[in-house]
Scaffold this motif. Structure first.
Motif, PDB file in Angstrom:
ATOM      1  N   TRP A 178       0.831  -1.201   0.000  1.00 45.60           N
ATOM      2  CA  TRP A 178       0.000   0.000   0.000  1.00 45.60           C
ATOM      3  C   TRP A 178       0.868   1.255   0.000  1.00 45.60           C
ATOM      4  N   ALA A 179       0.280   2.334  -0.485  1.00 42.98           N
ATOM      5  CA  ALA A 179       1.039   3.573  -0.664  1.00 42.98           C
ATOM      6  C   ALA A 179       1.723   4.013   0.627  1.00 42.98           C
ATOM      7  N   SER A 180       1.012   3.969   1.737  1.00 43.03           N
ATOM      8  CA  SER A 180       1.599   4.439   3.001  1.00 43.03           C
ATOM      9  C   SER A 180       2.769   3.569   3.440  1.00 43.03           C
ATOM     10  N   GLY A 181       2.671   2.264   3.206  1.00 45.96           N
ATOM     11  CA  GLY A 181       3.776   1.386   3.552  1.00 45.96           C
ATOM     12  C   GLY A 181       5.018   1.692   2.752  1.00 45.96           C
ATOM     13  N   GLN A 182       4.835   1.920   1.447  1.00 49.36           N
ATOM     14  CA  GLN A 182       5.975   2.270   0.595  1.00 49.36           C
ATOM     15  C   GLN A 182       6.637   3.559   1.066  1.00 49.36           C
ATOM     16  N   VAL A 183       5.814   4.562   1.326  1.00 49.72           N
ATOM     17  CA  VAL A 183       6.350   5.871   1.689  1.00 49.72           C
ATOM     18  C   VAL A 183       7.066   5.817   3.030  1.00 49.72           C
ATOM     19  N   LEU A 184       6.468   5.145   4.019  1.00 49.98           N
ATOM     20  CA  LEU A 184       7.112   5.071   5.337  1.00 49.98           C
ATOM     21  C   LEU A 184       8.407   4.266   5.255  1.00 49.98           C
ATOM     22  N   VAL A 196      10.363   1.892  19.474  1.00 52.72           N
ATOM     23  CA  VAL A 196       9.709   2.575  18.358  1.00 52.72           C
ATOM     24  C   VAL A 196       8.553   1.725  17.855  1.00 52.72           C
ATOM     25  N   VAL A 197       7.396   2.358  17.649  1.00 50.49           N
ATOM     26  CA  VAL A 197       6.277   1.711  16.965  1.00 50.49           C
ATOM     27  C   VAL A 197       6.137   2.341  15.588  1.00 50.49           C
ATOM     28  N   THR A 198       6.036   1.510  14.564  1.00 47.62           N
ATOM     29  CA  THR A 198       5.749   1.997  13.215  1.00 47.62           C
ATOM     30  C   THR A 198       4.388   1.464  12.795  1.00 47.62           C
ATOM     31  N   ALA A 199       3.665   2.254  12.001  1.00 46.63           N
ATOM     32  CA  ALA A 199       2.346   1.831  11.527  1.00 46.63           C
ATOM     33  C   ALA A 199       2.003   2.605  10.262  1.00 46.63           C
ATOM     34  N   ALA A 200       1.428   1.902   9.298  1.00 41.68           N
ATOM     35  CA  ALA A 200       1.046   2.532   8.027  1.00 41.68           C
ATOM     36  C   ALA A 200      -0.387   2.152   7.682  1.00 41.68           C
ATOM     37  N   ASP A 201      -1.209   3.163   7.440  1.00 44.27           N
ATOM     38  CA  ASP A 201      -2.606   2.976   7.042  1.00 44.27           C
ATOM     39  C   ASP A 201      -3.376   2.050   7.973  1.00 44.27           C
ATOM     40  N   PHE A 251      -0.355   3.718  20.912  1.00 44.14           N
ATOM     41  CA  PHE A 251       1.026   3.694  20.408  1.00 44.14           C
ATOM     42  C   PHE A 251       1.936   4.580  21.248  1.00 44.14           C
ATOM     43  N   ARG A 252       1.476   5.794  21.552  1.00 42.03           N
ATOM     44  CA  ARG A 252       2.300   6.734  22.312  1.00 42.03           C
ATOM     45  C   ARG A 252       2.624   6.194  23.699  1.00 42.03           C
ATOM     46  N   GLU A 253       1.682   5.480  24.276  1.00 42.20           N
ATOM     47  CA  GLU A 253       1.884   4.944  25.620  1.00 42.20           C
ATOM     48  C   GLU A 253       2.760   3.697  25.613  1.00 42.20           C
ATOM     49  N   SER A 254       2.994   3.134  24.432  1.00 42.65           N
ATOM     50  CA  SER A 254       3.724   1.871  24.327  1.00 42.65           C
ATOM     51  C   SER A 254       5.186   2.037  23.955  1.00 42.65           C
ATOM     52  N   ALA A 255       5.545   3.209  23.456  1.00 40.33           N
ATOM     53  CA  ALA A 255       6.921   3.438  23.020  1.00 40.33           C
ATOM     54  C   ALA A 255       7.216   4.927  23.087  1.00 40.33           C
ATOM     55  N   SER A 256       8.481   5.267  23.203  1.00 36.53           N
ATOM     56  CA  SER A 256       8.859   6.678  23.287  1.00 36.53           C
ATOM     57  C   SER A 256       8.858   7.350  21.918  1.00 36.53           C
ATOM     58  N   ARG A 257       8.692   6.559  20.876  1.00 37.07           N
ATOM     59  CA  ARG A 257       8.741   7.096  19.520  1.00 37.07           C
ATOM     60  C   ARG A 257       7.746   6.348  18.639  1.00 37.07           C
ATOM     61  N   VAL A 258       6.936   7.081  17.873  1.00 40.77           N
ATOM     62  CA  VAL A 258       5.983   6.479  16.936  1.00 40.77           C
ATOM     63  C   VAL A 258       6.195   7.105  15.567  1.00 40.77           C
ATOM     64  N   LEU A 259       6.342   6.253  14.551  1.00 39.50           N
ATOM     65  CA  LEU A 259       6.449   6.696  13.166  1.00 39.50           C
ATOM     66  C   LEU A 259       5.197   6.206  12.449  1.00 39.50           C
ATOM     67  N   LEU A 260       4.392   7.149  11.974  1.00 41.23           N
ATOM     68  CA  LEU A 260       3.070   6.818  11.436  1.00 41.23           C
ATOM     69  C   LEU A 260       2.911   7.376  10.026  1.00 41.23           C
ATOM     70  N   TYR A 293       3.925  11.153  10.053  1.00 44.43           N
ATOM     71  CA  TYR A 293       3.923  11.827  11.346  1.00 44.43           C
ATOM     72  C   TYR A 293       4.931  11.164  12.290  1.00 44.43           C
ATOM     73  N   VAL A 294       5.452  11.954  13.198  1.00 48.40           N
ATOM     74  CA  VAL A 294       6.324  11.443  14.249  1.00 48.40           C
ATOM     75  C   VAL A 294       5.808  11.945  15.592  1.00 48.40           C
ATOM     76  N   ALA A 295       5.680  11.023  16.548  1.00 43.23           N
ATOM     77  CA  ALA A 295       5.421  11.384  17.935  1.00 43.23           C
ATOM     78  C   ALA A 295       6.620  10.857  18.723  1.00 43.23           C
ATOM     79  N   ALA A 296       7.320  11.756  19.383  1.00 48.19           N
ATOM     80  CA  ALA A 296       8.548  11.325  20.048  1.00 48.19           C
ATOM     81  C   ALA A 296       8.799  12.145  21.302  1.00 48.19           C
ATOM     82  N   ASP A 297       9.326  11.480  22.316  1.00 49.18           N
ATOM     83  CA  ASP A 297       9.826  12.164  23.508  1.00 49.18           C
ATOM     84  C   ASP A 297      11.211  12.701  23.178  1.00 49.18           C
ATOM     85  N   MET A 298      11.350  14.000  23.151  1.00 48.81           N
ATOM     86  CA  MET A 298      12.633  14.594  22.742  1.00 48.81           C
ATOM     87  C   MET A 298      13.477  14.888  23.979  1.00 48.81           C
TER      88      MET A 298
END
Length: 218
Positions: A63-69, A146-151, A165-174, A213-218
């Protein structure tokens, strides 16, 4: 994992289905066993069409989102390098493979579909990487960085995953092409990239614009 197993899985919903190795246009660095459109010599029968709709073989398309991520991770390896990564809803495994190629310490591909995990295993071997398989998010290993997820937000009932996702890892790539506004300010929009599902399903153009999108504890 042999391609015979993947073909058998695909034929459970599409009698003439088979896979072939190809490289998605949106992430040509990665080779995948995907649905071979050359087998379709005519329109699907009514029963086949109903079967495909009822139990789509999501893993047999990239899927498009998987390719892009996946491509974005390969271009920005610092987000996963030396980290323990869990790829949620892994499908074909393109994002999980990308994270492994980008230097992740361990990559866990999580999907509830046994056929998807078969595909992940085959695609990991095809690209010379090792992945850990997980068939249930609720029994995932501890210590995920890190949690990654696409579509994965196509169903409105999945929106709470953003918080999970945010509660499960310090970094999420979506990556997502279905939701214009996440409604969660913690997720920072990085870029918007156009891509098409591979093989092409001729979806609406709006579904070809992928937001990362990125959600991360900096």
């Amino acid at each position: 994992m042999s391609t015979n197993r993947l073909d058998q899985n695909l034929r459970s919903t599409l009698s003439q289905g088979r896979v072939a190795v190809s490289r998605p246009a949106g992430c040509p660095q990665i080779a995948l066993h995907l649905f071979d459109p050359s087998v379709l010599e005519g329109p699907l029968s009514h029963d086949e069409a109903q079967s495909v709709v009822a139990e789509p073989a999501y893993w047999s398309f990239c899927w498009a989102s998987g390719q892009v991520l996946a491509s974005w991770i390969l271009a920005n390896p610092r987000w996963v390098m030396n980290k323990r990564v869990l790829d949620f809803g892994s499908g074909s495994g393109v994002v999980a493979v990308a994270a492994a190629l980008a230097g992740a310490r361990e990559v866990i591909a999580c999907d509830i579909d046994p056929a998807a995990l078969d595909a992940v295993s085959a695609n990991a071997a095809l690209n010379g990487v090792s992945l850990t398989l997980c068939d249930d998010w609720d029994v995932r290993p501890a210590g995920i960085d890190v949690v990654t997820a696409a579509d994965v937000l196509y169903d409105p009932e999945n929106r709470p995953l953003l918080k999970v996702f945010r509660e499960s890892a310090s970094r999420v790539l979506l990556a997502d092409s279905r939701v214009r506004e996440l409604g969660d300010p913690v997720y920072d929009l990085q870029t918007v990239i156009e891509a098409r599902t591979w093989p092409d399903l001729h979806e609406f153009e709006e579904f070809n614009r992928v937001r990362i999108y990125v959600a991360a504890d900096m």
